[in-house]
Scaffold this motif. Structure first.
Motif, PDB file in Angstrom:
ATOM      1  N   TYR A   1       0.879  -1.171   0.000  1.00  0.00           N
ATOM      2  CA  TYR A   1       0.000   0.000   0.000  1.00  0.00           C
ATOM      3  C   TYR A   1       0.914   1.218   0.000  1.00  0.00           C
ATOM      4  CZ  TYR A   1      -3.592   3.335   1.507  1.00  0.00           C
ATOM      5  OH  TYR A   1      -4.452   4.409   1.592  1.00  0.00           O
ATOM      6  N   CYS A   2       1.002   1.904  -1.132  1.00  0.00           N
ATOM      7  CA  CYS A   2       2.020   2.941  -1.318  1.00  0.00           C
ATOM      8  C   CYS A   2       1.683   4.272  -0.664  1.00  0.00           C
ATOM      9  CB  CYS A   2       2.264   3.159  -2.804  1.00  0.00           C
ATOM     10  SG  CYS A   2       2.846   1.686  -3.687  1.00  0.00           S
ATOM     11  N   ALA A   3       0.392   4.566  -0.497  1.00  0.00           N
ATOM     12  CA  ALA A   3       0.007   5.851   0.103  1.00  0.00           C
ATOM     13  C   ALA A   3       0.591   5.963   1.503  1.00  0.00           C
ATOM     14  CB  ALA A   3      -1.519   5.958   0.159  1.00  0.00           C
ATOM     15  N   GLY A   4       1.193   7.117   1.776  1.00  0.00           N
ATOM     16  CA  GLY A   4       1.799   7.340   3.094  1.00  0.00           C
ATOM     17  C   GLY A   4       3.239   6.892   3.190  1.00  0.00           C
ATOM     18  N   LYS A   5       3.727   6.179   2.184  1.00  0.00           N
ATOM     19  CA  LYS A   5       5.126   5.758   2.161  1.00  0.00           C
ATOM     20  C   LYS A   5       5.895   6.669   1.214  1.00  0.00           C
ATOM     21  CE  LYS A   5       4.298   0.807   3.033  1.00  0.00           C
ATOM     22  NZ  LYS A   5       2.824   0.824   3.116  1.00  0.00           N
ATOM     23  N   THR A   6       7.166   6.883   1.494  1.00  0.00           N
ATOM     24  CA  THR A   6       8.005   7.677   0.597  1.00  0.00           C
ATOM     25  C   THR A   6       8.392   6.831  -0.612  1.00  0.00           C
ATOM     26  OG1 THR A   6      10.102   6.995   1.597  1.00  0.00           O
ATOM     27  CG2 THR A   6       8.966   8.899   2.597  1.00  0.00           C
ATOM     28  N   PRO A   7       8.754   7.475  -1.719  1.00  0.00           N
ATOM     29  CA  PRO A   7       9.216   6.704  -2.880  1.00  0.00           C
ATOM     30  C   PRO A   7      10.390   5.793  -2.536  1.00  0.00           C
ATOM     31  CG  PRO A   7       8.760   8.965  -3.517  1.00  0.00           C
ATOM     32  CD  PRO A   7       8.648   8.917  -2.012  1.00  0.00           C
ATOM     33  N   GLU A   8      11.272   6.266  -1.669  1.00  0.00           N
ATOM     34  CA  GLU A   8      12.437   5.469  -1.286  1.00  0.00           C
ATOM     35  C   GLU A   8      12.012   4.232  -0.483  1.00  0.00           C
ATOM     36  OE1 GLU A   8      13.437   9.395  -2.430  1.00  0.00           O
ATOM     37  OE2 GLU A   8      12.140   8.766  -0.762  1.00  0.00           O
ATOM     38  N   GLN A   9      11.018   4.388   0.376  1.00  0.00           N
ATOM     39  CA  GLN A   9      10.539   3.247   1.152  1.00  0.00           C
ATOM     40  C   GLN A   9       9.910   2.193   0.247  1.00  0.00           C
ATOM     41  OE1 GLN A   9       8.020   5.326   3.934  1.00  0.00           O
ATOM     42  NE2 GLN A   9       9.578   5.350   5.530  1.00  0.00           N
ATOM     43  N   VAL A  10       9.089   2.641  -0.695  1.00  0.00           N
ATOM     44  CA  VAL A  10       8.438   1.693  -1.604  1.00  0.00           C
ATOM     45  C   VAL A  10       9.472   0.977  -2.464  1.00  0.00           C
ATOM     46  CG1 VAL A  10       6.824   1.417  -3.513  1.00  0.00           C
ATOM     47  CG2 VAL A  10       6.277   2.987  -1.643  1.00  0.00           C
ATOM     48  N   SER A  11      10.428   1.724  -3.010  1.00  0.00           N
ATOM     49  CA  SER A  11      11.445   1.090  -3.855  1.00  0.00           C
ATOM     50  C   SER A  11      12.318   0.139  -3.046  1.00  0.00           C
ATOM     51  CB  SER A  11      12.314   2.154  -4.538  1.00  0.00           C
ATOM     52  OG  SER A  11      13.045   2.914  -3.590  1.00  0.00           O
ATOM     53  N   GLY A  12      12.515   0.450  -1.773  1.00  0.00           N
ATOM     54  CA  GLY A  12      13.275  -0.450  -0.905  1.00  0.00           C
ATOM     55  C   GLY A  12      12.540  -1.765  -0.669  1.00  0.00           C
ATOM     56  N   ILE A  13      11.247  -1.676  -0.445  1.00  0.00           N
ATOM     57  CA  ILE A  13      10.433  -2.885  -0.266  1.00  0.00           C
ATOM     58  C   ILE A  13      10.437  -3.710  -1.547  1.00  0.00           C
ATOM     59  CG2 ILE A  13       8.092  -3.743   0.143  1.00  0.00           C
ATOM     60  CD1 ILE A  13       7.660  -1.215   1.888  1.00  0.00           C
ATOM     61  N   VAL A  14      10.276  -3.029  -2.679  1.00  0.00           N
ATOM     62  CA  VAL A  14      10.278  -3.720  -3.968  1.00  0.00           C
ATOM     63  C   VAL A  14      11.620  -4.405  -4.205  1.00  0.00           C
ATOM     64  CG1 VAL A  14      10.248  -3.377  -6.475  1.00  0.00           C
ATOM     65  CG2 VAL A  14       8.514  -2.287  -5.044  1.00  0.00           C
ATOM     66  N   SER A  15      12.708  -3.734  -3.892  1.00  0.00           N
ATOM     67  CA  SER A  15      14.048  -4.300  -4.092  1.00  0.00           C
ATOM     68  C   SER A  15      14.196  -5.622  -3.352  1.00  0.00           C
ATOM     69  CB  SER A  15      15.125  -3.324  -3.617  1.00  0.00           C
ATOM     70  OG  SER A  15      15.159  -2.180  -4.427  1.00  0.00           O
ATOM     71  N   PHE A  16      13.698  -5.669  -2.125  1.00  0.00           N
ATOM     72  CA  PHE A  16      13.788  -6.914  -1.363  1.00  0.00           C
ATOM     73  C   PHE A  16      12.859  -7.975  -1.939  1.00  0.00           C
ATOM     74  CE2 PHE A  16      12.057  -9.687   1.946  1.00  0.00           C
ATOM     75  CZ  PHE A  16      13.219 -10.388   2.264  1.00  0.00           C
ATOM     76  N   MET A  17      11.630  -7.594  -2.286  1.00  0.00           N
ATOM     77  CA  MET A  17      10.675  -8.573  -2.801  1.00  0.00           C
ATOM     78  C   MET A  17      11.122  -9.168  -4.131  1.00  0.00           C
ATOM     79  SD  MET A  17       6.974  -6.883  -1.775  1.00  0.00           S
ATOM     80  CE  MET A  17       6.052  -8.341  -2.295  1.00  0.00           C
ATOM     81  N   LEU A  18      11.900  -8.404  -4.899  1.00  0.00           N
ATOM     82  CA  LEU A  18      12.419  -8.921  -6.161  1.00  0.00           C
ATOM     83  C   LEU A  18      13.314 -10.134  -5.946  1.00  0.00           C
ATOM     84  CD1 LEU A  18      13.263  -5.595  -8.042  1.00  0.00           C
ATOM     85  CD2 LEU A  18      11.530  -7.277  -8.722  1.00  0.00           C
ATOM     86  N   THR A  19      13.973 -10.208  -4.800  1.00  0.00           N
ATOM     87  CA  THR A  19      14.849 -11.348  -4.518  1.00  0.00           C
ATOM     88  C   THR A  19      14.056 -12.615  -4.269  1.00  0.00           C
ATOM     89  OG1 THR A  19      14.932 -10.977  -2.103  1.00  0.00           O
ATOM     90  CG2 THR A  19      16.511  -9.765  -3.470  1.00  0.00           C
ATOM     91  N   LYS A  20      12.756 -12.489  -4.045  1.00  0.00           N
ATOM     92  CA  LYS A  20      11.910 -13.646  -3.755  1.00  0.00           C
ATOM     93  C   LYS A  20      11.225 -14.201  -4.996  1.00  0.00           C
ATOM     94  CE  LYS A  20      13.101 -13.283   0.432  1.00  0.00           C
ATOM     95  NZ  LYS A  20      14.067 -14.265   0.965  1.00  0.00           N
ATOM     96  N   GLY A  21      11.297 -13.472  -6.104  1.00  0.00           N
ATOM     97  CA  GLY A  21      10.741 -13.968  -7.347  1.00  0.00           C
ATOM     98  C   GLY A  21       9.229 -13.999  -7.418  1.00  0.00           C
ATOM     99  N   CYS A  22       8.569 -13.251  -6.532  1.00  0.00           N
ATOM    100  CA  CYS A  22       7.108 -13.254  -6.520  1.00  0.00           C
ATOM    101  C   CYS A  22       6.570 -12.104  -7.370  1.00  0.00           C
ATOM    102  CB  CYS A  22       6.585 -13.118  -5.088  1.00  0.00           C
ATOM    103  SG  CYS A  22       7.075 -11.588  -4.254  1.00  0.00           S
ATOM    104  N   ASN A  23       5.301 -12.195  -7.717  1.00  0.00           N
ATOM    105  CA  ASN A  23       4.650 -11.069  -8.385  1.00  0.00           C
ATOM    106  C   ASN A  23       4.458  -9.947  -7.372  1.00  0.00           C
ATOM    107  OD1 ASN A  23       4.561 -12.543 -10.716  1.00  0.00           O
ATOM    108  ND2 ASN A  23       2.370 -12.961 -10.632  1.00  0.00           N
ATOM    109  N   ILE A  24       4.604  -8.715  -7.824  1.00  0.00           N
ATOM    110  CA  ILE A  24       4.553  -7.570  -6.918  1.00  0.00           C
ATOM    111  C   ILE A  24       3.441  -6.622  -7.349  1.00  0.00           C
ATOM    112  CG2 ILE A  24       5.832  -5.594  -6.001  1.00  0.00           C
ATOM    113  CD1 ILE A  24       8.413  -7.208  -6.491  1.00  0.00           C
TER     114      ILE A  24
END
Length: 248
Positions: A55-78
């Motif tokens: 849920y991106c609302a209320g998060k900074t762009p850096e926070q969202v991209s950081g979460i995405v960066s980690f989730m990319l290592t798991k190979g799941c759909n985001i």
């Protein structure tokens, strides 16, 4: 780390291909990954069948991209909902394959095929103004492997438009109905089909619609059986629930 990865890790430790210390380091991320500003749930997909949604609302762009960066290592759909253009640009910096719907304000990254069924859900809107919420629902269902048929601008003010597409609606396994104003379309559809109907009241309408409260109350008071209702403008919730029903 999913169930398969966990088993492989334990097997490596058992066979001496991985030291206990190395195994412990990998297992630290087993239940969740603490990024400081967020704890990413690594077991969400294992428990409920779908990975965690951002849920991106209320998060900074850096926070969202950081979460995405980690989730990319798991190979799941985001899936990231309620995302701004600025957030999307930050995500694209770490994942050029990311896609963005400006209409639905949704970011998607597809890393694997999650097709769960040959059946489909129908996403129906009363008016064109309801499409952003409907698209949030449709894209949510699609990223989780559900086929979607879109049927837009078929509200009760011109009921013949709905009847013209009734064959497609009736063949769907689940129907999502997004409507603002008085929100009557969910009841109408509920009275014409033998499938579950998920009503999504939208904040579209003039003053007395009270930002979607009027449509919400209409849908909650529907006399048509089989109509359930999510919160105002909650396309994500409707798409998620429809996808779960479709995969049963």
């Amino acid at each position: 780390m999913d169930l398969k990865e966990t088993r492989e890790l334990l097997e490596k430790i058992k066979n001496g291909n991985l030291t206990v210390d190395e195994g412990i380091k990998k297992l630290q991320d087993l239940p969740f990954k603490d990024l400081g500003y967020a704890k990413v749930d690594n077991h969400r997909e294992l428990r409920v069948g779908y990975p965690e949604v951002i849920y991106c609302a209320g998060k900074t762009p850096e926070q969202v991209s950081g979460i995405v960066s980690f989730m990319l290592t798991k190979g799941c759909n985001i899936l990231g909902t309620r995302a701004t253009e600025e957030v999307f640009q930050a995500v694209r910096d770490v994942c050029p394959e990311a896609e963005y719907s400006r209409e639905a304000k949704v970011i998607t990254i597809k890393n694997k095929d999650m097709k769960t069924s040959d059946t489909y859900i129908a996403v129906v809107t009363a008016g064109t103004s309801d499409i952003p919420v409907a698209e949030e629902a449709a894209i949510t269902a699609e990223i989780f492997g559900t086929k979607v048929e879109r049927i837009y601008d078929v509200g009760v003010a011109g009921i013949h438009r709905l009847l013209d597409r009734l064959d497609v609606i009736r063949e769907a396994k689940v129907i999502i109905v997004a409507a603002g104003m008085e929100g009557a379309l969910a009841s109408v559809v509920g009275g014409l089909v033998d499938k579950p109907v998920i009503g999504v009241p939208t904040s579209v309408g003039y003053g007395a619609s009270f930002g979607g409260v009027s449509a919400l109350l209409t849908m909650l008071n529907s006399c048509a059986s089989g109509v359930s209702v999510v919160n105002i403008d909650n396309g994500f919730g409707a798409g998620y629930l429809a996808s779960m029903i479709n995969r049963l």
